[in-house]
Design an enzyme around this catalytic site. Structure first.
Site, PDB file in Angstrom:
ATOM      1  N   HIS A  40       5.924  11.228  -7.413  1.00 62.04           N
ATOM      2  CA  HIS A  40       4.593  10.634  -7.281  1.00 62.04           C
ATOM      3  C   HIS A  40       3.652  11.734  -6.830  1.00 62.04           C
ATOM      4  O   HIS A  40       3.964  12.453  -5.884  1.00 62.04           O
ATOM      5  CB  HIS A  40       4.627   9.495  -6.257  1.00 62.04           C
ATOM      6  N   ARG A  88      -7.027   6.650  -6.247  1.00 58.03           N
ATOM      7  CA  ARG A  88      -7.649   7.401  -7.338  1.00 58.03           C
ATOM      8  C   ARG A  88      -8.320   6.445  -8.308  1.00 58.03           C
ATOM      9  O   ARG A  88      -9.406   6.709  -8.792  1.00 58.03           O
ATOM     10  CB  ARG A  88      -6.610   8.271  -8.050  1.00 58.03           C
TER      11      ARG A  88
END
Ligand SMILES: Cc1cc2nc3c(=O)[nH]c(=O)nc-3n(C[C@H](O)[C@H](O)[C@H](O)COP(=O)(O)OP(=O)(O)OC[C@H]3O[C@@H](n4cnc5c(N)ncnc54)[C@H](O)[C@@H]3O)c2cc1C
Ligand code: SF4
Ligand code: SF4
Ligand code: FES
Lengths: 265, 556
Positions: free
Chosen positions: B326, B346
């Protein structure tokens, strides 16, 4: 990748463990903590969980996600010279000198069994399943005991007033660690009651999403089947170009955005 | 531990470039996405999956010759925890219709559906029911639920593209067509999805999505789903859950069917024989193997036990040559190292930035590309942010979110992370976070068909333990979906297999004996023991002094 590989501690059996405690070992000075009354010297930068592992404990109970969300590692502690009992999650709380701690990995709180599909949004249903709700004497110990800052007393009083919505909202961050129940004068299983309230809210109070039903129906009627089969049989090159041609929904687009190409909708 | 003065100084650089970055976002301006060629190039050069070291060919089993990370090879080429000759199989302690190994999302969904089909169900799980990767999922769950702009067609393309076009088409078809139904099921069970007042689900983008189809429940989507289905399982009279009792071997019968499992009570140290008409492997992933020494986001019990048991019984595996890192695991403060910082940050507008406060990658690239870009920024370009513990990190500029979507958004959308960082003296509504790629997801696993059947009759598998759905790289939000879609299918099909196959053959562990022999023949036998069950974080110094304790693998 040298930077990362440095952390790889190959042990005698060739395993690449123990990465976690390694990041811990040797950093910071050693301080005394008391695990169930017995003293251990551990590095001061560690969480309670890593400190106990450092000391030689191997968890079976009391350790789950190691990330503050599963509620397996509820811990009660007191600092030397204080009478105040504090609570925390072992995986999130950093050790302090002369901390006296014990984990409470399980609490035998009562849980009612129910046929959820038959419940309505009437608060009386909760009262019937959990009559002990009214044993609450508003002492607020549950709120004080909560490592997630859930205002549990307010959750219970909202329910007493029949406000399931408020109870659901207020209890959303509950990780069901059981500490509130362990402190309760009225012997309430608050976190189980709150779970029931949230489910009733999610299922019977908030309006259902109509568009979901439409999507399910369209799929069941086979609307997309031909297009999907086409993609499934396509060679990689053709698939790649379809992929690159996808029209992207702009990140800041509003809820009313629709694509130019509606061919495959 | 709040930011050190050095880091606070560096944050000023981030603050300097922030207004312009916000203005650009508001205008709809984006950092350019990479072309497929650029993606390939950066992956080859910087992604750990493409490094030639740290991997080897398997010497034994159905995938002999397949090159996988050493950590996987180590557990496949390991001995059983038990000597088959010592196990009395003649008198099972539990006899049930369906045995489910693993009490995470896949296992619990399977239990609910098997129960609805009238089966007696036993879930055997290693830790507590729900102590699982499912509980930890934060960001969300994908589904093409808004047909005016999205459809299974686009979902299919996104899954394929994310998985490097290697995913198994039939499995992806099942995944994307069952998705809305799964959401509807969850909604009915009372999962509190983020919604508009009229009940319409809110959705956002995730890495690699062409449409906003990520559905969430605050920043604890997995926990909300897990606790809800767990609560429902507790209501069902015919579902029995046994905790702290992992499975260590599958049991076959004389017809070559799977007929249950051998369990191990971690507390009393007894082995327990369970006979079942159908068995579902749902034991999840493997982050705690710490592939290539990476820190991990996974829960304590993610040690690939399901892979080991299945492989030993003869089930082939795929896509284990790739592992998902990740892009954004916390690197500061040290106490939360490895902790996942969801992609939703994000998705909501936070930029990834180097030490100069500059963007270097679009925030919506697939995870592997995003991770490779972060690694390049730190290791090749040397533009990472140094942490006090001597690591390098990348800024994740969370304060942008409030600027873009209004004061209080971070607090409201990310309550879990806000509380957590505040405890360490960091206010993520005003200060950015420091992140670095972390071991996150086991892309591959046991091969199944779209009915969750393995090559052994009576043995089904679902969830992170399987391989093929996500090809070489899973997109965020497709795994929660996968465990529920395939968990439900596995439950339903296990119940019907149990109904139709009532013959009781004699139980055997011969497959374990055969595997052991193969290990010896191929010279792969070693002192290693698997399944691993729990990682070993005992301090080596302490271990040296545990003079009279005996370790079998990682357990003493
Ligand atoms: C931090 C984090 C965040 C994530 N965020 C997202 C997200 O936003 N969206 C998304 O789609 N996916 C996300 N994922 C991935 C997703 O959560 C998992 O892949 C998925 O939930 C796996 O479900 P599972 O049921 O297969 O396994 P798990 O949920 O891990 O369950 C496996 C269970 O098996 C048990 N078990 C293990 N070994 C044995 C044994 N030998 N015997 C018996 N039981 C055993 C375990 O204890 C556990 O209970 C995330 C994962 C993590 C770790
Ligand atoms: S409300 Fe109770 S069970 Fe929930 S997190 Fe707080 S103390 Fe734990
Ligand atoms: S601890 Fe028990 S009695 Fe006290 S406020 Fe909470 S629910 Fe009420
Ligand atoms: S181990 Fe899950 S909350 Fe601490």
């Amino acid at each position: 990748m040298s930077e990362i590989k440095d952390k790889q501690g190959r042990s005698d059996e060739g395993r690449s463990l123990p990465v976690e405690s390694q990041s811990a070992t040797g950093t910071g000075k050693l301080i005394p903590v008391y695990v169930m009354g017995k003293q251990y010297m551990v590095p001061e930068t560690l969480t309670i969980m890593k400190a106990m592992e450092y000391a030689g404990f191997k968890f079976i109970r009391g350790c789950g996600c190691r990330g503050g969300i599963c509620g397996a590692c509820a811990t009660v502690y007191r600092k030397e010279g204080e009478y105040k009992l504090r609570v925390g999650l072992a995986c999130q709380t950093v050790v302090e000198p002369n901390m006296y701690l014990t984990q409470i990995p399980f609490f035998p709180a009562n849980r009612a069994r129910y046929d959820f599909s038959k419940l309505t949004s009437a608060p009386e249903e909760i009262y019937k399943l959990y009559p002990e709700l009214f044993r609450c004497i508003a002492c607020n110990l549950c709120t004080k005991a909560c490592p997630m800052d859930v205002q549990m007393m307010d959750v219970i009083s909202a329910l007493k007033q029949g406000d399931i919505t408020r109870a659901a909202m207020l209890s959303f961050s509950c990780i069901q660690c059981g500490l509130c129940a362990s402190r309760c004068m009225g012997e309430l299983p608050q976190y189980h009651i709150a779970q029931l309230a949230r489910r009733i809210y999610g299922s019977n109070i908030v309006p259902r999403a109509e568009h979901l039903g439409q999507a399910v129906k369209a799929i069941n009627e086979g609307r997309h089947e031909e297009w999907l089969r086409m993609l499934m049989e396509m060679g990689e090159e053709a698939l790649r170009s379809r992929y690159q041609e996808r029209e992207m929904e702009p990140p800041m687009a509003g809820e009313d955005w629709v694509p130019v190409n509606a061919e495959y909708l | 531990m709040s930011y050190t003065p050095e880091l606070q100084e560096l944050i000023k650089t981030v603050e300097k470039t922030r207004p312009e970055r916000i203005a650009r976002k508001q205008r709809g301006g984006e950092f350019p996405m990479m072309s497929l060629e650029e993606r390939d190039a950066i992956l080859k050069k910087h992604h750990p999956d493409y490094q030639p070291t740290g991997r080897r060919a398997l010497k034994v089993g159905p995938n002999k010759g397949y090159i996988v990370p050493d950590e996987f090879a180590d557990i496949f080429e390991a001995r059983s925890r038990v000597d088959p000759d010592m196990v009395d199989l003649s008198n099972p302690s539990i006899d049930t219709d369906v045995l489910i190994i693993g009490g995470g999302g896949a296992g619990t969904a399977a239990a609910l559906l098997a129960d609805e089909e009238g089966a007696q169900v036993v879930i055997a799980t290693k830790l507590r029911h729900g102590d699982a990767n499912t509980m930890m999922a934060e960001g969300g769950i994908q589904a093409a639920s808004k047909m005016e702009k999205d459809s299974p067609y686009y979902h299919y393309l996104d899954v394929m593209g994310g998985g490097h076009f290697k995913c198994v088409p039939e499995l992806v078809h099942t995944l994307v067509t069952q998705a809305p139904d799964v959401l509807q099921w969850l909604e009915k069970l009372g999962v509190m999805f983020d919604k508009y007042p009229d009940g319409r689900l809110s959705t956002i983008h995730g890495g690699g999505t062409s449409r906003k189809r990520m559905h969430s429940c605050g920043d604890i989507t997995g926990a909300e789903i897990m606790r809800t289905i767990r609560d429902e399982a507790r209501n069902r009279e015919n579902i029995t859950v046994v905790e702290f009792v992992p499975a260590v071997e599958l049991l076959l019968d004389e017809y070559g069917h799977c007929a249950g499992a051998l369990l191990y009570n971690l507390e009393t140290e007894e082995y327990i024989v369970v006979r079942a008409k159908a068995t579902i492997l749902a034991a999840g992933g493997s982050g705690r193997l710490h592939i290539r020494g990476f820190m991990t986001t996974n829960h304590y019990g993610a040690t690939a036990d399901g892979l080991v048991m299945g492989y030993r019984a003869g089930i082939s595996v795929s896509f284990l040559h790739t592992v998902q890192y990740h892009p954004t695991g916390a690197v500061f403060p040290e106490q939360v190292e490895g902790l996942l910082i969801t992609e939703k940050f994000r998705g909501a507008g936070a930029n990834l930035l180097n030490i100069d406060g500059e963007q270097f990658v679009n925030e919506r690239e697939p995870r592997d590309v995003e991770s490779a870009a972060c690694i390049r920024e730190c290791l090749e370009r040397k533009l990472g942010v140094p942490t006090p513990a001597g690591r390098r990190g990348i800024w994740l500029d969370s304060p942008m979110i409030d600027a873009l979507s209004g004061e209080g958004t971070v607090e409201k959308e990310f309550p879990g992370k806000s509380i957590l960082f505040r405890r360490h003296g960091i206010d993520i509504t005003k200060e950015p976070m420091l992140v670095y790629p972390t071991l996150h997801y086991q892309n591959g696993g046991l091969n199944i068909d779209s009915d969750c059947r393995t090559s052994i009759p009576g043995l089904l598998a679902a969830g992170e333990v399987t391989g093929g759905i996500h090809g070489e790289n899973r997109l965020m939000g497709n795994s929660l979906l996968d465990v529920l879609v395939f968990g439900r299918i596995a439950g339903r099909n296990a119940a019907s297999f149990a109904r139709d196959n009532t013959a009781k053959g004699e139980l055997t562990l011969d497959h374990v004996r055969a595997f052991q022999r193969e290990l010896e023949v191929e010279g792969a036998a070693d002192s290693r023991v698997a399944p691993v069950l729990l990682p070993d974080y005992t301090d080596p110094e302490v271990r040296k002094k545990q003079l009279t304790s005996h370790y079998l693998g990682t357990l003493r």
